[in-house]
Design a protein around this motif. Structure first.
Motif, PDB file in Angstrom:
ATOM      1  N   UNK A  25       0.827  -1.217   0.000  1.00  0.00           N
ATOM      2  CA  UNK A  25       0.000   0.000   0.000  1.00  0.00           C
ATOM      3  C   UNK A  25       0.861   1.267   0.000  1.00  0.00           C
ATOM      4  N   UNK A  26       1.955   1.214   0.711  1.00  0.00           N
ATOM      5  CA  UNK A  26       2.815   2.401   0.813  1.00  0.00           C
ATOM      6  C   UNK A  26       3.557   2.694  -0.486  1.00  0.00           C
ATOM      7  N   UNK A  27       3.772   1.661  -1.296  1.00  0.00           N
ATOM      8  CA  UNK A  27       4.672   1.849  -2.442  1.00  0.00           C
ATOM      9  C   UNK A  27       4.034   1.660  -3.810  1.00  0.00           C
ATOM     10  N   UNK A 208      -7.841   8.208   8.372  1.00  0.00           N
ATOM     11  CA  UNK A 208      -7.566   6.803   8.029  1.00  0.00           C
ATOM     12  C   UNK A 208      -6.204   6.692   7.334  1.00  0.00           C
ATOM     13  N   UNK A 209      -5.438   5.676   7.715  1.00  0.00           N
ATOM     14  CA  UNK A 209      -4.094   5.489   7.148  1.00  0.00           C
ATOM     15  C   UNK A 209      -3.990   4.106   6.503  1.00  0.00           C
ATOM     16  N   UNK A 210      -2.872   3.872   5.848  1.00  0.00           N
ATOM     17  CA  UNK A 210      -2.646   2.537   5.277  1.00  0.00           C
ATOM     18  C   UNK A 210      -2.620   1.457   6.359  1.00  0.00           C
ATOM     19  N   UNK A 211      -2.180   1.824   7.569  1.00  0.00           N
ATOM     20  CA  UNK A 211      -2.208   0.862   8.686  1.00  0.00           C
ATOM     21  C   UNK A 211      -3.657   0.423   8.968  1.00  0.00           C
ATOM     22  N   UNK A 212      -4.578   1.363   8.847  1.00  0.00           N
ATOM     23  CA  UNK A 212      -5.988   1.003   9.042  1.00  0.00           C
ATOM     24  C   UNK A 212      -6.453   0.015   7.967  1.00  0.00           C
ATOM     25  N   UNK A 213      -6.023   0.249   6.709  1.00  0.00           N
ATOM     26  CA  UNK A 213      -6.401  -0.697   5.638  1.00  0.00           C
ATOM     27  C   UNK A 213      -5.790  -2.075   5.885  1.00  0.00           C
ATOM     28  N   UNK A 214      -4.594  -2.102   6.454  1.00  0.00           N
ATOM     29  CA  UNK A 214      -3.995  -3.399   6.805  1.00  0.00           C
ATOM     30  C   UNK A 214      -4.918  -4.121   7.792  1.00  0.00           C
ATOM     31  N   UNK A 243     -16.919  18.944   5.631  1.00  0.00           N
ATOM     32  CA  UNK A 243     -15.801  19.657   5.000  1.00  0.00           C
ATOM     33  C   UNK A 243     -14.597  18.781   4.707  1.00  0.00           C
ATOM     34  N   UNK A 244     -14.707  17.492   5.001  1.00  0.00           N
ATOM     35  CA  UNK A 244     -13.546  16.599   4.859  1.00  0.00           C
ATOM     36  C   UNK A 244     -13.314  16.212   3.408  1.00  0.00           C
ATOM     37  N   UNK A 245     -12.138  15.659   3.184  1.00  0.00           N
ATOM     38  CA  UNK A 245     -11.780  15.160   1.863  1.00  0.00           C
ATOM     39  C   UNK A 245     -12.335  13.742   1.744  1.00  0.00           C
ATOM     40  N   UNK A 246     -12.769  13.357   0.571  1.00  0.00           N
ATOM     41  CA  UNK A 246     -13.293  12.003   0.383  1.00  0.00           C
ATOM     42  C   UNK A 246     -12.221  11.019  -0.065  1.00  0.00           C
ATOM     43  N   UNK A 247     -12.632   9.770  -0.262  1.00  0.00           N
ATOM     44  CA  UNK A 247     -11.712   8.719  -0.710  1.00  0.00           C
ATOM     45  C   UNK A 247     -11.389   8.862  -2.187  1.00  0.00           C
ATOM     46  N   UNK A 248     -10.217   8.333  -2.599  1.00  0.00           N
ATOM     47  CA  UNK A 248      -9.847   8.511  -4.014  1.00  0.00           C
ATOM     48  C   UNK A 248      -9.933   7.212  -4.806  1.00  0.00           C
ATOM     49  N   UNK A 249      -9.959   7.415  -6.114  1.00  0.00           N
ATOM     50  CA  UNK A 249     -10.161   6.320  -7.069  1.00  0.00           C
ATOM     51  C   UNK A 249      -9.043   5.292  -6.984  1.00  0.00           C
ATOM     52  N   UNK A 250      -7.815   5.772  -7.003  1.00  0.00           N
ATOM     53  CA  UNK A 250      -6.683   4.853  -7.102  1.00  0.00           C
ATOM     54  C   UNK A 250      -6.588   3.934  -5.876  1.00  0.00           C
ATOM     55  N   UNK A 251      -6.801   4.503  -4.696  1.00  0.00           N
ATOM     56  CA  UNK A 251      -6.751   3.668  -3.487  1.00  0.00           C
ATOM     57  C   UNK A 251      -7.876   2.634  -3.514  1.00  0.00           C
ATOM     58  N   UNK A 252      -9.064   3.067  -3.950  1.00  0.00           N
ATOM     59  CA  UNK A 252     -10.193   2.128  -3.996  1.00  0.00           C
ATOM     60  C   UNK A 252      -9.900   0.986  -4.980  1.00  0.00           C
ATOM     61  N   UNK A 253      -9.367   1.318  -6.146  1.00  0.00           N
ATOM     62  CA  UNK A 253      -9.074   0.281  -7.147  1.00  0.00           C
ATOM     63  C   UNK A 253      -7.972  -0.662  -6.640  1.00  0.00           C
ATOM     64  N   UNK A 254      -6.963  -0.098  -5.990  1.00  0.00           N
ATOM     65  CA  UNK A 254      -5.886  -0.929  -5.431  1.00  0.00           C
ATOM     66  C   UNK A 254      -6.463  -1.922  -4.424  1.00  0.00           C
ATOM     67  N   UNK A 256      -9.559  -3.001  -4.185  1.00  0.00           N
ATOM     68  CA  UNK A 256     -10.388  -4.013  -4.855  1.00  0.00           C
ATOM     69  C   UNK A 256      -9.504  -5.154  -5.359  1.00  0.00           C
ATOM     70  N   UNK A 257      -8.400  -4.808  -6.001  1.00  0.00           N
ATOM     71  CA  UNK A 257      -7.515  -5.856  -6.541  1.00  0.00           C
ATOM     72  C   UNK A 257      -6.890  -6.694  -5.429  1.00  0.00           C
ATOM     73  N   UNK A 258      -6.489  -6.034  -4.343  1.00  0.00           N
ATOM     74  CA  UNK A 258      -5.904  -6.802  -3.226  1.00  0.00           C
ATOM     75  C   UNK A 258      -6.941  -7.764  -2.645  1.00  0.00           C
ATOM     76  N   UNK A 259      -8.178  -7.279  -2.472  1.00  0.00           N
ATOM     77  CA  UNK A 259      -9.231  -8.134  -1.903  1.00  0.00           C
ATOM     78  C   UNK A 259      -9.512  -9.325  -2.820  1.00  0.00           C
ATOM     79  N   UNK A 260      -9.543  -9.084  -4.132  1.00  0.00           N
ATOM     80  CA  UNK A 260      -9.762 -10.213  -5.065  1.00  0.00           C
ATOM     81  C   UNK A 260      -8.690 -11.283  -4.881  1.00  0.00           C
ATOM     82  N   UNK A 261      -7.456 -10.854  -4.625  1.00  0.00           N
ATOM     83  CA  UNK A 261      -6.377 -11.836  -4.489  1.00  0.00           C
ATOM     84  C   UNK A 261      -6.351 -12.477  -3.098  1.00  0.00           C
TER      85      UNK A 261
END
Ligand code: 5AD
Ligand code: FES
Length: 349
Positions: A25-27, A208-214, A243-254, A256-261
């Motif tokens: 996720x970090x790289x 939310x951070x990448x650690x949370x996604x882990x 007023x917060x920023x929402x989630x982005x496309x690239x992280x969501x797609x990444x 999805x692919x990780x979950x499929x695997x």
């Protein structure tokens, strides 16, 4: 291990440890996202060929006793125009859906005490009586083991209950007066009863951070749900997170692919929220490993009122338009729509 080797390991073993997931996720960059996308695609084709399952979504109440910080139908939102569909209106929506070919109905609503067990059971048994060939998916929140069991015995087949985030601290800041432990227990109860169970989380929540996604991914691997629903967080104007920023496309797609695997046979929707943050979001979701889409079957008059986040797409279309729009979108990706019940491939009731 470099990125490619990490992805190969995930593809070959359907697992990674926490450190490896975090490294990924970090790289992740454009070329490794393309690589994991291809592996995710290969994996979904191995189990589900080129089929995309369609589910008809019926949003039958937007009353909710909870107050989730991100959600537009939270109890404190006095601007929400509340509605409930009665049994006849729900059956009518199912009938429209049935005639369009749908064989799964997803009944979704806020946690609305008006719909007590008796009413829920009556709705389930009436749908099953009229449409015995169809699957019913419930998405009505946290209930007791006994209630879940009664709905199952009345004919409900599947249950969606996103865990929202597997990080307890983050969960607590987003869900006043709710218990993280109870939510997780609900998911295990649903599995024990025999439902096909869906968990899932939001992407891009404040802090939310990448650690949370882990944590989310390790939790999913442990729970082994049949379905996983993920989508970007999108701020709603009448919530504390407006007023917060929402989630982005690239992280969501990444993700999805990780979950499929990680869970190769999982039923994985390409969600409306993903279609809301990008005009081709749902198509891209399918190309990154998703294999389900859920067109809206709710009566057009109420669609705008079921407003969990701002800008939700498909609120102005009739059910038939939604079906054909999605069918075209699916075809444009090279996949074919499959209108069967679309159970998890290891499912035997
Ligand atoms: N943005 C994105 N998704 C949301 N949900 C609720 N509010 C939002 C929002 N503001 C999601 C939650 C819930 C599902 C029905 O919708 O994950 O489980
Ligand atoms: Fe509803 Fe496209 S899916 S209009």
């Amino acid at each position: 291990m470099n990125l490619k080797q990490t992805i190969d390991k995930l593809y070959n073993t359907n697992s990674l440890d926490e450190g490896e997931i975090l490294f990924l996720l970090d790289n992740i960059d454009d070329s490794s996202l393309e690589y994991i996308r291809q592996k995710a695609l290969e994996t979904r084709i191995k189990y589900y060929e080129d089929k995309v399952f369609l589910r008809g979504l019926i949003e039958f109440t937007n009353y909710c006793k909870n107050d989730c910080m991100y959600c537009g139908i939270r109890a404190s939102n006095k601007n929400a125009q509340r509605y409930r569909l009665n049994k006849d209106e729900i059956l009518k929506a199912c009938s429209v859906g049935y005639n369009l070919g749908f064989r799964t109905f997803v009944l979704q609503g806020g946690e609305d005490p008006y719909f007590d067990d008796e009413k829920v059971i009556d709705i389930i048994s009436s749908i099953k009586e009229k449409f015995p060939s169809c699957a019913i998916t419930l998405s009505i929140g946290e209930k007791s083991f006994e209630s879940y069991k009664k709905y199952f015995d009345a004919g409900a087949d599947r249950y969606l209950l996103r865990h929202e985030t597997a990080s307890k601290g983050l969960y607590k800041t987003l869900h006043p007066n709710m218990s993280f432990e109870n939510r997780i227990e609900c998911l295990y109860n649903l599995k024990k009863i025999g439902y096909q169970v869906g968990a899932g989380f939001m992407i891009g929540l404040p802090k939310q951070t990448n650690e949370d996604f882990v944590n989310d991914l390790m939790f999913l691997k442990k729970l082994e749900p049949h379905m996983v629903g993920i989508g970007p967080f999108i701020p709603h104007k009448d919530t504390p997170l407006h007023g917060e920023k929402g989630g982005d496309l690239k992280t969501t797609l990444t993700l999805l692919s990780i979950i499929r695997l990680l869970l190769p046979k999982v039923l994985l929707p390409s969600t409306t929220a993903l279609g809301t943050i990008h005009p081709k979001g749902r198509e891209m979701g399918l190309l990154h490993g998703a294999n389900v889409v859920m067109p809206n079957l709710s009566p057009v008059e109420v669609r705008e009122k079921y407003s969990l986040y701002d800008g939700k797409i498909c609120t102005g279309e009739e059910a038939a338009e939604c079906r054909s729009c999605l069918e075209n979108r699916i075809r444009s990706t090279g996949f074919v729509t499959d209108m069967s019940r679309g159970d998890h491939i290891e499912w035997e009731k």
